[in-house]
Design a protein around this motif. Structure first.
Motif, PDB file in Angstrom:
ATOM      1  N   ASP A  57     -19.253   3.982   4.969  1.00  0.00           N
ATOM      2  CA  ASP A  57     -18.494   5.208   5.218  1.00  0.00           C
ATOM      3  C   ASP A  57     -19.017   5.920   6.462  1.00  0.00           C
ATOM      4  O   ASP A  57     -18.242   6.324   7.350  1.00  0.00           O
ATOM      5  CB  ASP A  57     -18.604   6.161   4.028  1.00  0.00           C
ATOM      6  N   TRP A  58     -20.338   6.080   6.535  1.00  0.00           N
ATOM      7  CA  TRP A  58     -20.914   6.826   7.654  1.00  0.00           C
ATOM      8  C   TRP A  58     -20.750   6.064   8.968  1.00  0.00           C
ATOM      9  O   TRP A  58     -20.586   6.662  10.031  1.00  0.00           O
ATOM     10  CB  TRP A  58     -22.395   7.115   7.397  1.00  0.00           C
ATOM     11  N   ARG A  59     -20.773   4.756   8.913  1.00  0.00           N
ATOM     12  CA  ARG A  59     -20.569   3.970  10.130  1.00  0.00           C
ATOM     13  C   ARG A  59     -19.106   3.981  10.560  1.00  0.00           C
ATOM     14  O   ARG A  59     -18.785   3.662  11.705  1.00  0.00           O
ATOM     15  CB  ARG A  59     -21.024   2.522   9.895  1.00  0.00           C
ATOM     16  N   GLY A  60     -18.209   4.342   9.643  1.00  0.00           N
ATOM     17  CA  GLY A  60     -16.788   4.283   9.923  1.00  0.00           C
ATOM     18  C   GLY A  60     -16.235   5.467  10.679  1.00  0.00           C
ATOM     19  O   GLY A  60     -15.098   5.420  11.153  1.00  0.00           O
ATOM     20  N   GLY A  61     -17.001   6.541  10.816  1.00  0.00           N
ATOM     21  CA  GLY A  61     -16.513   7.697  11.547  1.00  0.00           C
ATOM     22  C   GLY A  61     -16.802   7.595  13.037  1.00  0.00           C
ATOM     23  O   GLY A  61     -17.293   6.585  13.544  1.00  0.00           O
ATOM     24  N   THR A  62     -16.476   8.668  13.743  1.00  0.00           N
ATOM     25  CA  THR A  62     -16.738   8.756  15.180  1.00  0.00           C
ATOM     26  C   THR A  62     -17.977   9.594  15.406  1.00  0.00           C
ATOM     27  O   THR A  62     -18.009  10.791  15.067  1.00  0.00           O
ATOM     28  CB  THR A  62     -15.550   9.389  15.915  1.00  0.00           C
ATOM     29  N   THR A 104     -17.221  12.704  13.062  1.00  0.00           N
ATOM     30  CA  THR A 104     -15.849  13.007  12.656  1.00  0.00           C
ATOM     31  C   THR A 104     -15.331  11.874  11.789  1.00  0.00           C
ATOM     32  O   THR A 104     -15.415  10.697  12.173  1.00  0.00           O
ATOM     33  CB  THR A 104     -14.941  13.197  13.879  1.00  0.00           C
ATOM     34  N   SER A 105     -14.796  12.220  10.636  1.00  0.00           N
ATOM     35  CA  SER A 105     -14.312  11.204   9.705  1.00  0.00           C
ATOM     36  C   SER A 105     -13.060  10.534  10.235  1.00  0.00           C
ATOM     37  O   SER A 105     -12.345  11.087  11.082  1.00  0.00           O
ATOM     38  CB  SER A 105     -13.993  11.845   8.350  1.00  0.00           C
ATOM     39  N   PRO A 106     -12.755   9.350   9.743  1.00  0.00           N
ATOM     40  CA  PRO A 106     -11.417   8.788   9.992  1.00  0.00           C
ATOM     41  C   PRO A 106     -10.363   9.715   9.386  1.00  0.00           C
ATOM     42  O   PRO A 106     -10.657  10.555   8.533  1.00  0.00           O
ATOM     43  CB  PRO A 106     -11.460   7.447   9.248  1.00  0.00           C
ATOM     44  N   VAL A 107      -9.134   9.560   9.822  1.00  0.00           N
ATOM     45  CA  VAL A 107      -8.030  10.320   9.235  1.00  0.00           C
ATOM     46  C   VAL A 107      -7.831   9.863   7.792  1.00  0.00           C
ATOM     47  O   VAL A 107      -7.773   8.660   7.514  1.00  0.00           O
ATOM     48  CB  VAL A 107      -6.728  10.116  10.040  1.00  0.00           C
ATOM     49  N   HIS A 108      -7.766  10.808   6.903  1.00  0.00           N
ATOM     50  CA  HIS A 108      -7.453  10.495   5.502  1.00  0.00           C
ATOM     51  C   HIS A 108      -6.058  11.001   5.188  1.00  0.00           C
ATOM     52  O   HIS A 108      -5.793  12.201   5.285  1.00  0.00           O
ATOM     53  CB  HIS A 108      -8.456  11.139   4.552  1.00  0.00           C
ATOM     54  N   ARG A 109      -5.175  10.080   4.826  1.00  0.00           N
ATOM     55  CA  ARG A 109      -3.815  10.453   4.432  1.00  0.00           C
ATOM     56  C   ARG A 109      -3.824  10.760   2.948  1.00  0.00           C
ATOM     57  O   ARG A 109      -4.186   9.918   2.131  1.00  0.00           O
ATOM     58  CB  ARG A 109      -2.814   9.341   4.758  1.00  0.00           C
ATOM     59  N   LEU A 110      -3.437  11.971   2.616  1.00  0.00           N
ATOM     60  CA  LEU A 110      -3.489  12.428   1.230  1.00  0.00           C
ATOM     61  C   LEU A 110      -2.453  11.698   0.374  1.00  0.00           C
ATOM     62  O   LEU A 110      -1.272  11.632   0.735  1.00  0.00           O
ATOM     63  CB  LEU A 110      -3.235  13.930   1.172  1.00  0.00           C
ATOM     64  N   SER A 111      -2.886  11.180  -0.752  1.00  0.00           N
ATOM     65  CA  SER A 111      -1.931  10.587  -1.695  1.00  0.00           C
ATOM     66  C   SER A 111      -1.074  11.667  -2.344  1.00  0.00           C
ATOM     67  O   SER A 111       0.032  11.397  -2.806  1.00  0.00           O
ATOM     68  CB  SER A 111      -2.683   9.807  -2.775  1.00  0.00           C
ATOM     69  N   VAL A 112      -1.589  12.893  -2.347  1.00  0.00           N
ATOM     70  CA  VAL A 112      -0.853  14.066  -2.809  1.00  0.00           C
ATOM     71  C   VAL A 112      -0.800  15.052  -1.654  1.00  0.00           C
ATOM     72  O   VAL A 112      -1.766  15.780  -1.414  1.00  0.00           O
ATOM     73  CB  VAL A 112      -1.548  14.732  -4.018  1.00  0.00           C
TER      74      VAL A 112
END
Length: 453
Positions: A57-62, A104-112
């Motif tokens: 997770d931590w490696r996946g951000g910017t 900065t995290s990747p974009v998370h598209r909300l399921s809700v």
């Protein structure tokens, strides 16, 4: 807790948002339009939890100056500062320079697609360090939000004061203390996706660093409602949670929001922290007047205090405080029913819940409140709620049994009538969950069942 219907700042601000949907049907219909059914035809949970917690997770951000660190509890640290910035602390009047790095995290598209979002974080912040968490997103019409500050936080209070940030909004959404909210939910506008940005700060010229162990957010679109469907009792159990009264601390340290009278949140937090084995040392408690009983409650109040909100009830600040104890995690989420709470209790996980009610709406409470935290520790054989209620005159009186139907409704509703007959907001099932970093399979399964990783 306010013993009468005297609104807290959070209640006043939330009521402003709730006023945009006075009809009740607009939010419910908009929410149901984009909710996929669960297996069996039941409506899906109107909550989306996303957490960044693993090394991947931590490696996946910017990263700009941060790096991921592996281990039993992976985290994010400063590797090489991206720059230096001055911060003028509005609560001390001091201006100081700080080295910083960002993730900065990747974009998370909300399921809700959400009307509200609440961020959480767990971090170690040695003296000379602190962090800021921000949120940006995209509305359901494709337009962007600004970057919003969701909190400036440190475990201590020597370098600067932890604080929320007021007066953030773009005319379509706002941040109320710790909660991102769509201003007019009845319009159908929602937050479709978001990113989080962590900024880690340290004293220039040092090798100090915060270590962020967990960050994430809970997005929700809870139908607007005065009442909720009744759940069916499913488990009888009681957890051995310590009992602490906030009321025995009346008048103590009024600089932390009126002393014990308003300390429901940190008192509840301390009960659950100690249930999991968290303890404070004599040195940590040495600042507390030795004549005061349960000094750990005073400590919890001081170290959850939000200097802008001027209270100890900032939800993510309480979760972050709990996670300063070795081996604990803390998150803020929403649950859908007492069945969810039963799932957690059965796995040994107590739940801190937020609710508001008139005295007549909760038999045996003996008070009404515009906002109060208490801890659910179990259920009777009849399905009634066993709660450690800190709004009790003594530690011995903290354990209460409340009627299931009454309790479930005051916790899960989003709208209610106050003592003046005015329509005001409810919390819609908000709760804090504290649990070990190393989870048994049974506890991991229970948390997954209520949507928490």
């Amino acid at each position: 807790m306010r013993s009468a219907e005297q609104p807290s700042r959070r209640t006043v601000l939330a009521a402003t948002v709730a006023a945009a949907v006075v009809g009740g049907t607009g939010l419910a219909s908009a929410a149901s339009a984009h909710r996929a059914p669960r297996p069996g035809g039941a409506p899906a949970r109107p909550v989306d939890n996303r957490a960044w917690i693993s090394y991947d997770d931590w490696r996946g951000g910017t990263a700009r100056g941060t790096r991921a660190v592996p281990g039993a509890r992976p985290g994010l640290v400063i590797a090489k500062p991206a720059g230096t910035v001055e911060y003028a602390d509005p609560h001390t009047g001091r201006t100081a320079a700080w080295e910083y790095a960002t993730w900065t995290s990747p974009v998370h598209r909300l399921s809700v697609p959400a009307t509200e979002v609440i961020a959480s974080w767990n971090a170690d912040t040695p003296d000379g360090t602190w962090l800021q968490i921000e949120l940006t997103g995209t509305y359901s019409d494709g337009t962007p939000t600004p970057w919003y500050v969701m909190g400036r936080w440190t475990a201590g209070d020597g370098d600067l004061r932890r604080t929320s940030v007021d007066d953030q909004g773009d005319g379509r959404s706002s941040v109320w203390t710790d909660t991102f909210s769509i201003d007019d939910a009845a319009s159908g506008l929602r937050l479709a996706s978001y990113q989080l940005r962590l900024t880690l700060y340290r004293t220039p010229g040092t090798r100090l660093t915060p270590t962020v162990r967990r960050t994430g957010a809970m997005g929700s679109d809870v139908p607007d409602r005065f009442t909720v469907p009744a759940s069916t009792p499913g488990v009888a159990a009681e957890l051995p949670v310590p009992r602490y009264s906030q009321e025995i601390h009346k008048g103590q340290y009024p600089e932390y929001d009126n002393g014990g009278e308003a300390w429901c949140s940190p008192t509840s937090s301390q009960m659950i922290i100690e249930y999991w084995g968290g303890r404070l040392t004599e040195d940590q408690l040495s600042w507390v007047d030795p004549d005061y009983a349960d000094p750990q409650v005073c400590h919890a109040a001081r170290y959850t205090y939000d200097h802008q909100y001027a209270g100890c009830g900032n939800w993510p600040f309480n979760a972050a405080y709990a996670a300063t104890f070795d081996g604990l995690q803390g998150v803020v989420t929403r649950l859908g029913s007492l069945t969810d709470v039963e799932t957690l209790i059965k796995a040994g996980i107590p739940v801190i819940t937020s609710q508001s009610f008139l005295e007549s709406e909760l038999t045996g409470a003996g008070y009404g409140t515009a906002g109060h935290l208490m801890t659910v520790i179990g259920f009777t054989s009849e399905g009634d709620v066993i709660a450690n209620d800190p709004a009790s005159p003594s530690n011995e009186a903290v354990r209460r049994v409340y009627k299931r139907r009454e309790w479930e409704n005051i916790w899960l509703r989003t709208k209610r009538y106050n003592a003046s007959g005015k329509v005001v907001s409810g919390t819609g099932g908000v709760c804090y969950l504290y649990f070990p970093a190393r989870l048994s399979a049974r506890r991991r399964k229970a948390l997954a069942a209520v949507g928490v990783r």
